[in-house]
Each structure stands twice: as structure tokens, then as C-alpha cells.
Motif scaffolding. Structure first.
Motif, PDB file in Angstrom:
ATOM      1  N   THR A   1      51.704  14.887  21.884  1.00  0.00           N
ATOM      2  CA  THR A   1      51.419  13.464  21.735  1.00  0.00           C
ATOM      3  C   THR A   1      49.915  13.254  21.789  1.00  0.00           C
ATOM      4  OG1 THR A   1      53.514  12.805  22.743  1.00  0.00           O
ATOM      5  CG2 THR A   1      51.746  11.165  22.745  1.00  0.00           C
ATOM      6  N   THR A   2      49.411  12.438  20.872  1.00  0.00           N
ATOM      7  CA  THR A   2      48.001  12.092  20.826  1.00  0.00           C
ATOM      8  C   THR A   2      47.870  10.585  21.018  1.00  0.00           C
ATOM      9  OG1 THR A   2      47.549  13.890  19.264  1.00  0.00           O
ATOM     10  CG2 THR A   2      45.905  12.129  19.403  1.00  0.00           C
ATOM     11  N   VAL A   3      47.039  10.172  21.949  1.00  0.00           N
ATOM     12  CA  VAL A   3      46.755   8.749  22.131  1.00  0.00           C
ATOM     13  C   VAL A   3      45.604   8.394  21.196  1.00  0.00           C
ATOM     14  CG1 VAL A   3      45.945   6.979  23.737  1.00  0.00           C
ATOM     15  CG2 VAL A   3      47.577   8.724  24.498  1.00  0.00           C
ATOM     16  N   VAL A   4      45.794   7.341  20.413  1.00  0.00           N
ATOM     17  CA  VAL A   4      44.778   6.896  19.465  1.00  0.00           C
ATOM     18  C   VAL A   4      44.136   5.631  20.018  1.00  0.00           C
ATOM     19  CG1 VAL A   4      44.308   6.178  17.087  1.00  0.00           C
ATOM     20  CG2 VAL A   4      46.101   7.873  17.542  1.00  0.00           C
ATOM     21  N   GLU A   5      42.905   5.764  20.447  1.00  0.00           N
ATOM     22  CA  GLU A   5      42.152   4.627  20.982  1.00  0.00           C
ATOM     23  C   GLU A   5      41.506   3.879  19.815  1.00  0.00           C
ATOM     24  OE1 GLU A   5      41.917   3.780  24.162  1.00  0.00           O
ATOM     25  OE2 GLU A   5      42.929   5.534  24.996  1.00  0.00           O
ATOM     26  N   PRO A   6      41.303   2.578  19.963  1.00  0.00           N
ATOM     27  CA  PRO A   6      40.564   1.879  18.908  1.00  0.00           C
ATOM     28  C   PRO A   6      39.129   2.391  18.870  1.00  0.00           C
ATOM     29  CG  PRO A   6      40.966   0.409  20.766  1.00  0.00           C
ATOM     30  CD  PRO A   6      41.696   1.688  21.049  1.00  0.00           C
ATOM     31  N   ALA A   7      38.622   2.580  17.663  1.00  0.00           N
ATOM     32  CA  ALA A   7      37.243   3.026  17.476  1.00  0.00           C
ATOM     33  C   ALA A   7      36.301   1.842  17.748  1.00  0.00           C
ATOM     34  CB  ALA A   7      37.074   3.538  16.046  1.00  0.00           C
ATOM     35  N   PRO A   8      34.996   2.094  17.812  1.00  0.00           N
ATOM     36  CA  PRO A   8      34.054   0.997  18.030  1.00  0.00           C
ATOM     37  C   PRO A   8      34.194  -0.147  17.015  1.00  0.00           C
ATOM     38  CG  PRO A   8      32.946   3.074  18.394  1.00  0.00           C
ATOM     39  CD  PRO A   8      34.318   3.397  17.834  1.00  0.00           C
ATOM     40  N   ASP A   9      34.691   0.165  15.811  1.00  0.00           N
ATOM     41  CA  ASP A   9      34.886  -0.888  14.801  1.00  0.00           C
ATOM     42  C   ASP A   9      36.188  -1.658  15.009  1.00  0.00           C
ATOM     43  OD1 ASP A   9      36.791   0.958  13.928  1.00  0.00           O
ATOM     44  OD2 ASP A   9      35.792   1.375  12.020  1.00  0.00           O
ATOM     45  N   GLY A  10      36.951  -1.306  16.067  1.00  0.00           N
ATOM     46  CA  GLY A  10      38.196  -2.002  16.376  1.00  0.00           C
ATOM     47  C   GLY A  10      39.407  -1.473  15.639  1.00  0.00           C
ATOM     48  N   LEU A  11      39.217  -0.475  14.776  1.00  0.00           N
ATOM     49  CA  LEU A  11      40.316   0.073  13.987  1.00  0.00           C
ATOM     50  C   LEU A  11      40.895   1.315  14.653  1.00  0.00           C
ATOM     51  CD1 LEU A  11      38.717  -0.277  10.437  1.00  0.00           C
ATOM     52  CD2 LEU A  11      40.360  -1.811  11.545  1.00  0.00           C
ATOM     53  N   TYR A  12      42.141   1.597  14.302  1.00  0.00           N
ATOM     54  CA  TYR A  12      42.854   2.779  14.806  1.00  0.00           C
ATOM     55  C   TYR A  12      42.937   3.792  13.671  1.00  0.00           C
ATOM     56  CZ  TYR A  12      44.298  -0.234  18.656  1.00  0.00           C
ATOM     57  OH  TYR A  12      44.305  -1.068  19.738  1.00  0.00           O
ATOM     58  N   TYR A  13      42.417   4.981  13.900  1.00  0.00           N
ATOM     59  CA  TYR A  13      42.406   6.013  12.868  1.00  0.00           C
ATOM     60  C   TYR A  13      43.626   6.917  13.045  1.00  0.00           C
ATOM     61  CZ  TYR A  13      38.024   4.149  11.377  1.00  0.00           C
ATOM     62  OH  TYR A  13      37.067   3.296  10.867  1.00  0.00           O
ATOM     63  N   VAL A  14      44.791   6.355  12.753  1.00  0.00           N
ATOM     64  CA  VAL A  14      46.063   7.058  12.890  1.00  0.00           C
ATOM     65  C   VAL A  14      46.172   8.107  11.787  1.00  0.00           C
ATOM     66  CG1 VAL A  14      48.573   6.813  12.805  1.00  0.00           C
ATOM     67  CG2 VAL A  14      47.185   5.067  13.955  1.00  0.00           C
ATOM     68  N   GLY A  15      46.363   9.343  12.192  1.00  0.00           N
ATOM     69  CA  GLY A  15      46.493  10.426  11.223  1.00  0.00           C
ATOM     70  C   GLY A  15      45.185  10.882  10.623  1.00  0.00           C
ATOM     71  N   GLY A  16      44.082  10.264  11.016  1.00  0.00           N
ATOM     72  CA  GLY A  16      42.780  10.695  10.504  1.00  0.00           C
ATOM     73  C   GLY A  16      42.522  12.136  10.911  1.00  0.00           C
ATOM     74  N   HIS A  17      42.033  12.932  10.004  1.00  0.00           N
ATOM     75  CA  HIS A  17      41.744  14.351  10.245  1.00  0.00           C
ATOM     76  C   HIS A  17      43.017  15.145  10.559  1.00  0.00           C
ATOM     77  CE1 HIS A  17      37.896  12.293  11.073  1.00  0.00           C
ATOM     78  NE2 HIS A  17      37.466  13.249  10.280  1.00  0.00           N
ATOM     79  N   ASP A  18      44.167  14.628  10.092  1.00  0.00           N
ATOM     80  CA  ASP A  18      45.425  15.336  10.348  1.00  0.00           C
ATOM     81  C   ASP A  18      46.465  15.071   9.267  1.00  0.00           C
ATOM     82  OD1 ASP A  18      47.013  17.054  11.906  1.00  0.00           O
ATOM     83  OD2 ASP A  18      47.932  15.375  12.960  1.00  0.00           O
ATOM     84  N   TRP A  19      46.540  13.864   8.751  1.00  0.00           N
ATOM     85  CA  TRP A  19      47.546  13.506   7.756  1.00  0.00           C
ATOM     86  C   TRP A  19      46.909  13.400   6.363  1.00  0.00           C
ATOM     87  CZ3 TRP A  19      50.603   8.879  10.302  1.00  0.00           C
ATOM     88  CH2 TRP A  19      51.214   9.328  11.462  1.00  0.00           C
ATOM     89  N   ALA A  20      47.708  13.586   5.345  1.00  0.00           N
ATOM     90  CA  ALA A  20      47.236  13.592   3.957  1.00  0.00           C
ATOM     91  C   ALA A  20      47.226  12.184   3.354  1.00  0.00           C
ATOM     92  CB  ALA A  20      48.100  14.531   3.116  1.00  0.00           C
ATOM     93  N   TRP A  21      46.342  11.316   3.873  1.00  0.00           N
ATOM     94  CA  TRP A  21      46.211   9.962   3.324  1.00  0.00           C
ATOM     95  C   TRP A  21      45.520  10.038   1.973  1.00  0.00           C
ATOM     96  CZ3 TRP A  21      48.901   6.132   5.095  1.00  0.00           C
ATOM     97  CH2 TRP A  21      49.244   6.064   6.441  1.00  0.00           C
ATOM     98  N   GLU A  22      46.195   9.521   0.957  1.00  0.00           N
ATOM     99  CA  GLU A  22      45.656   9.514  -0.409  1.00  0.00           C
ATOM    100  C   GLU A  22      45.094   8.137  -0.728  1.00  0.00           C
ATOM    101  OE1 GLU A  22      49.047  10.426  -2.859  1.00  0.00           O
ATOM    102  OE2 GLU A  22      49.752  11.855  -1.375  1.00  0.00           O
ATOM    103  N   ILE A  23      44.021   8.110  -1.487  1.00  0.00           N
ATOM    104  CA  ILE A  23      43.462   6.842  -1.967  1.00  0.00           C
ATOM    105  C   ILE A  23      44.190   6.486  -3.254  1.00  0.00           C
ATOM    106  CG2 ILE A  23      41.417   5.662  -2.809  1.00  0.00           C
ATOM    107  CD1 ILE A  23      39.784   7.524  -0.976  1.00  0.00           C
ATOM    108  N   VAL A  24      44.706   5.268  -3.305  1.00  0.00           N
ATOM    109  CA  VAL A  24      45.438   4.795  -4.480  1.00  0.00           C
ATOM    110  C   VAL A  24      44.430   4.194  -5.457  1.00  0.00           C
ATOM    111  CG1 VAL A  24      47.214   3.205  -5.299  1.00  0.00           C
ATOM    112  CG2 VAL A  24      47.455   4.297  -3.056  1.00  0.00           C
ATOM    113  N   SER A  25      44.480   4.639  -6.692  1.00  0.00           N
ATOM    114  CA  SER A  25      43.555   4.129  -7.717  1.00  0.00           C
ATOM    115  C   SER A  25      43.915   2.729  -8.122  1.00  0.00           C
ATOM    116  CB  SER A  25      43.591   5.013  -8.950  1.00  0.00           C
ATOM    117  OG  SER A  25      43.226   6.324  -8.615  1.00  0.00           O
TER     118      SER A  25
END
Length: 104
Positions: A80-104
């Protein structure tokens, strides 16, 4: 005043498309998106629905506690990984771990 740039991301066949702030951050060629807490709630609902259809060791799930703590539970790794909000207030869920694709 110029509107903030955004991008749409998804993990094809797994999660809906999400409109998130644009970011140049990449991990193995995939996007590293930041999500609002409301978007994380939607991700949590989608992960729970997916987990109901596949073996537990084949999917990650997301939970949000009453105090707003976001946790990602890895079915494959049993961790289990706890995801804290970043300084910008956003949660980087799956960042540097999941294959998030940018939709054109």
C-alpha cells in the motif's frame, strides 16, 4: 487572462479519460498526471468496479479514508502506498508507476 493548459489522460481499457493540468513530466514515456481529490474519488470508484471483475492480484485499488488520506493498494505486490497531495494540491495517483496515456 489565459486559461491554464490541460491534457486528457487515460489508461486504455481501464480508466475513463480525465482532464488534468498539463505537465511535461514523463515516466517511461507515459504521463505523470495530477488529479483533484474529486477525480481521485472517481478513480477509486472505477478501481473498485474493476477489482470486482478480475482476480485481486491483477489490479490496484484506491481508497480514501474519512480524513481524506488517499491509499493505493497494489494487488500484484501486496503493498500500500499513501499518496499525499503535492504542493500544487494535486494527487499524483499512479505517477511513476502506471501507464497513463495522453489522449490526442
Amino acid at each position: 487572462m489565459t486559461a491554464a493548459r490541460t491534457m486528457r489522460v487515460t489508461i486504455s481499457g481501464v480508466y475513463s479519460e480525465y482532464e488534468v493540468p498539463a505537465s511535461d513530466a514523463r515516466w517511461n514515456g507515459f504521463a505523470v498526471p495530477g488529479f483533484t481529490l474529486d477525480q481521485v474519488r472517481q478513480l477509486a470508484a472505477e478501481s473498485a468496479a474493476l477489482a470486482a471483475t478480475v482476480p485481486a492480484d491483477e489490479t490496484d485499488t484506491i481508497t480514501i479514508s474519512d480524513d481524506g488520506t488517499v491509499s493505493v493498494h497494489s494487488g500484484h505486490w501486496g503493498s500500500t502506498t499513501v499518496v499525499e497531495p503535492a504542493p500544487d494540491g494535486l494527487y499524483y495517483v499512479g505517477g511513476h508507476d502506471w501507464a497513463w496515456e495522453i489522449v490526442s
